[in-house]
Design a protein around this motif. Structure first.
Motif, PDB file in Angstrom:
ATOM      1  N   ASP A   1      63.777  26.411  20.429  1.00 30.35           N
ATOM      2  CA  ASP A   1      62.559  26.906  20.559  1.00 30.35           C
ATOM      3  C   ASP A   1      61.492  26.593  21.627  1.00 30.35           C
ATOM      4  O   ASP A   1      61.022  27.510  22.304  1.00 30.35           O
ATOM      5  CB  ASP A   1      61.565  26.728  19.355  1.00 30.35           C
ATOM      6  CG  ASP A   1      61.895  27.457  18.064  1.00 30.35           C
ATOM      7  OD1 ASP A   1      62.870  28.570  18.179  1.00 30.35           O
ATOM      8  OD2 ASP A   1      61.532  27.271  16.917  1.00 30.35           O
TER       9      ASP A   1
ATOM     10  N   VAL B   1      60.511  29.450  24.538  1.00 31.01           N
ATOM     11  CA  VAL B   1      58.910  29.424  24.958  1.00 31.01           C
ATOM     12  C   VAL B   1      58.829  29.213  26.349  1.00 31.01           C
ATOM     13  O   VAL B   1      58.207  30.027  27.254  1.00 31.01           O
ATOM     14  CB  VAL B   1      58.062  28.187  24.167  1.00 31.01           C
ATOM     15  CG1 VAL B   1      56.712  27.932  24.883  1.00 31.01           C
ATOM     16  CG2 VAL B   1      57.924  28.528  22.824  1.00 31.01           C
TER      17      VAL B   1
ATOM     18  N   ALA C   1      59.632  34.753  21.303  1.00 31.84           N
ATOM     19  CA  ALA C   1      58.664  33.768  21.709  1.00 31.84           C
ATOM     20  C   ALA C   1      57.493  34.601  22.697  1.00 31.84           C
ATOM     21  O   ALA C   1      57.804  35.384  23.448  1.00 31.84           O
ATOM     22  CB  ALA C   1      59.244  32.561  22.335  1.00 31.84           C
TER      23      ALA C   1
ATOM     24  N   VAL D   1      57.325  32.924  17.534  1.00 31.73           N
ATOM     25  CA  VAL D   1      56.698  31.813  18.149  1.00 31.73           C
ATOM     26  C   VAL D   1      55.677  32.214  19.071  1.00 31.73           C
ATOM     27  O   VAL D   1      55.845  32.935  20.122  1.00 31.73           O
ATOM     28  CB  VAL D   1      57.985  30.978  18.873  1.00 31.73           C
ATOM     29  CG1 VAL D   1      56.989  29.440  19.493  1.00 31.73           C
ATOM     30  CG2 VAL D   1      59.027  30.809  17.958  1.00 31.73           C
TER      31      VAL D   1
ATOM     32  N   SER E   1      52.848  30.635  21.558  1.00 36.14           N
ATOM     33  CA  SER E   1      52.359  29.375  22.170  1.00 36.14           C
ATOM     34  C   SER E   1      51.157  29.753  23.187  1.00 36.14           C
ATOM     35  O   SER E   1      50.973  30.865  23.617  1.00 36.14           O
ATOM     36  CB  SER E   1      53.833  29.003  23.145  1.00 36.14           C
ATOM     37  OG  SER E   1      54.076  29.951  24.114  1.00 36.14           O
TER      38      SER E   1
END
Length: 151
Positions: free
Chosen positions: A22, A26, A94, A128, A130
């Motif tokens: 992950d 990202v 992501a 995800v 971010s």
């Protein structure tokens, strides 16, 4: 009759707490922000998706002079993936932005398309989100839009 919608998610106070896979995704989404065309909002968004095969795809937002003809990073990536890799499901998507003053969450249109992609591929897509050195993860895009449009 009152009903309640609850869901679980993970929040990571530091990106170093994410799994290595992950963290790498990202970082790829952050790199994709460099390809964004955002002369009006100055908000560059990048997305990176890991397919079941392990292949990583990228998308970035594109603003047009003919508003609202632009496209978000997530949708540009998912449309490309569905057109070119429909038999290779997106496992994780992501999202990152520049500037990164907070976590980058998908808009409503992107959330609906994420759910459409999940339905088409028949498996959940982890998301995800971010920004500012933190991340929030949901195990299925459908958790981000509990009342989806269905034909």
């Amino acid at each position: 009759m009152e009903k309640q919608f609850c869901f679980n998610y993970q929040h990571f106070a530091e990106l170093s707490e994410l799994s290595e896979a992950d963290r790498k995704l990202v970082a790829e989404a952050e790199r994709a922000t460099a390809n964004a065309h955002a002369p009006y909002s100055k908000f560059h968004v990048g997305a990176a998706a890991r397919l079941r095969s392990g292949k990583v795809l990228y998308g970035s937002n594109f603003e047009s002079e003919v508003y609202p003809a632009g496209l978000c990073a997530e949708r540009s990536l998912m449309f490309y993936a569905q057109a070119n890799y429909a038999d290779d499901p997106i496992e994780t998507l992501a999202i990152a932005s520049d500037p990164s003053e907070r976590e980058c969450y998908p808009c409503g249109q992107c959330r609906q398309v994420m759910v459409d992609v999940e339905r088409r591929q028949g498996v959940p897509m982890r998301v995800v989100m971010s920004g500012r050195g933190t991340a929030t993860v949901v195990e299925s895009a459908s958790l981000l839009l509990p009342f989806t449009f269905v034909l």
